[in-house]
Design a protein around this motif. Structure first.
Motif, PDB file in Angstrom:
ATOM      1  N   SER A   1       0.919  -1.355  -0.004  1.00 20.05           N
ATOM      2  CA  SER A   1       0.234  -0.110  -0.008  1.00 20.05           C
ATOM      3  C   SER A   1       1.058   1.279   0.028  1.00 20.05           C
TER       4      SER A   1
ATOM      5  N   GLU B   1      -1.920  -9.959  -7.561  1.00 18.91           N
ATOM      6  CA  GLU B   1      -0.527  -8.808  -7.603  1.00 18.91           C
ATOM      7  C   GLU B   1       0.229  -9.125  -6.171  1.00 18.91           C
ATOM      8  N   TRP B   2      -0.456  -9.105  -5.222  1.00 18.05           N
ATOM      9  CA  TRP B   2       0.197  -9.164  -3.918  1.00 18.05           C
ATOM     10  C   TRP B   2       1.128 -10.365  -3.863  1.00 18.05           C
TER      11      TRP B   2
ATOM     12  N   SER C   1      -9.373 -12.594  -5.850  1.00 20.44           N
ATOM     13  CA  SER C   1      -9.421 -11.093  -6.657  1.00 20.44           C
ATOM     14  C   SER C   1      -7.971 -10.970  -7.386  1.00 20.44           C
ATOM     15  N   LYS C   2      -7.822  -9.857  -8.238  1.00 19.85           N
ATOM     16  CA  LYS C   2      -6.768  -9.488  -8.963  1.00 19.85           C
ATOM     17  C   LYS C   2      -5.701  -8.943  -7.995  1.00 19.85           C
ATOM     18  N   ASP C   3      -6.039  -8.256  -6.846  1.00 18.28           N
ATOM     19  CA  ASP C   3      -5.323  -7.695  -6.018  1.00 18.28           C
ATOM     20  C   ASP C   3      -4.535  -8.701  -5.219  1.00 18.28           C
TER      21      ASP C   3
ATOM     22  N   THR D   1      -3.081  -3.745   6.592  1.00 24.28           N
ATOM     23  CA  THR D   1      -3.528  -2.579   5.973  1.00 24.28           C
ATOM     24  C   THR D   1      -3.243  -1.295   6.638  1.00 24.28           C
TER      25      THR D   1
ATOM     26  N   PHE E   1     -11.429  -8.832   1.533  1.00 16.59           N
ATOM     27  CA  PHE E   1     -10.065  -9.205   0.756  1.00 16.59           C
ATOM     28  C   PHE E   1     -10.571 -10.944   0.494  1.00 16.59           C
TER      29      PHE E   1
END
Length: 200
Positions: free
Chosen positions: A47, A145-146, A140-142, A113, A136
């Motif tokens: 983040s 990516e993480w 997910s796409k996130d 977060t 979360f």
């Protein structure tokens, strides 16, 4: 925000950014499978907000903090432990918690977060759930990516020395914020719990 407070905040962020990460940040992004008799929780962080500030992670299942490591932005900290119920804690300016009920042979994921505190960023721990309706999710796409963009950080003697130096501060924050955690509703606690079916 007045000038003096702005100056203090900028100074805190500057010195936090200059402080080196006592963890060994590898070039590896891939989390290894866990053994058949252990469970593994992987704490991830990515983040822009609060990116200059590190946070520390603990297993507080039995009350006394067990140091897991220090998590900087764009890193992940894997933690192998026993299956069953656990409570985890993240500490920075304040403390926050995560409940977990985990099974052997699975990897579980939590996202760290940031949120703004009085003087610098505070952090929360959220489960990354297999439930697509969760805040979360592993689908997910996130999450993809993480996994690809955070690097594994390993605990070092320097990181352990940091904890020994700051242990009193950590336990004071745990004592201060644990009663706040206990006041959460059953619904809120459910949202902040890693469940057995969240393992991968």
């Amino acid at each position: 925000m007045n000038y003096l407070k702005t100056l203090v905040v900028v100074s805190v962020l500057f010195f936090a950014g200059c402080a080196s990460n006592p963890m060994n940040v590898t070039k590896n992004t891939e989390v290894s499978p866990t053994s058949a008799d252990e469970a593994q929780v992987v704490f991830m962080r990515s983040s822009f907000l609060g990116s200059a500030i590190n946070a520390s992670l603990f297993d507080v299942t039995h009350g006394e903090p067990v140091f897991i490591g220090i998590i900087a932005n764009d890193t992940k900290v894997p933690y192998k432990t026993t299956p069953g119920k656990h409570t985890f804690m993240v500490v920075s300016e304040a403390a926050d918690f995560l409940e977990a009920d985990i099974v052997a042979g699975k990897n579980y994921y939590s996202i760290v977060t940031p949120r703004m505190g009085a003087w610098k960023a505070r952090f929360s721990l959220w489960p990354i759930s297999n439930d697509p309706a969760a805040k979360f999710t592993t689908g997910s796409k996130d999450f993809s990516e993480w996994q690809e963009e955070t690097f594994i950080a390993e605990t070092t003697e320097k990181a352990n020395a940091w904890y020994q130096k700051n242990k009193d501060s950590v336990t004071k924050k745990q004592a201060k914020y644990w009663p706040v955690w206990l006041k959460k509703s059953a619904e809120d606690l459910d949202k902040r719990t890693l469940k057995q079916e969240d393992g991968l």
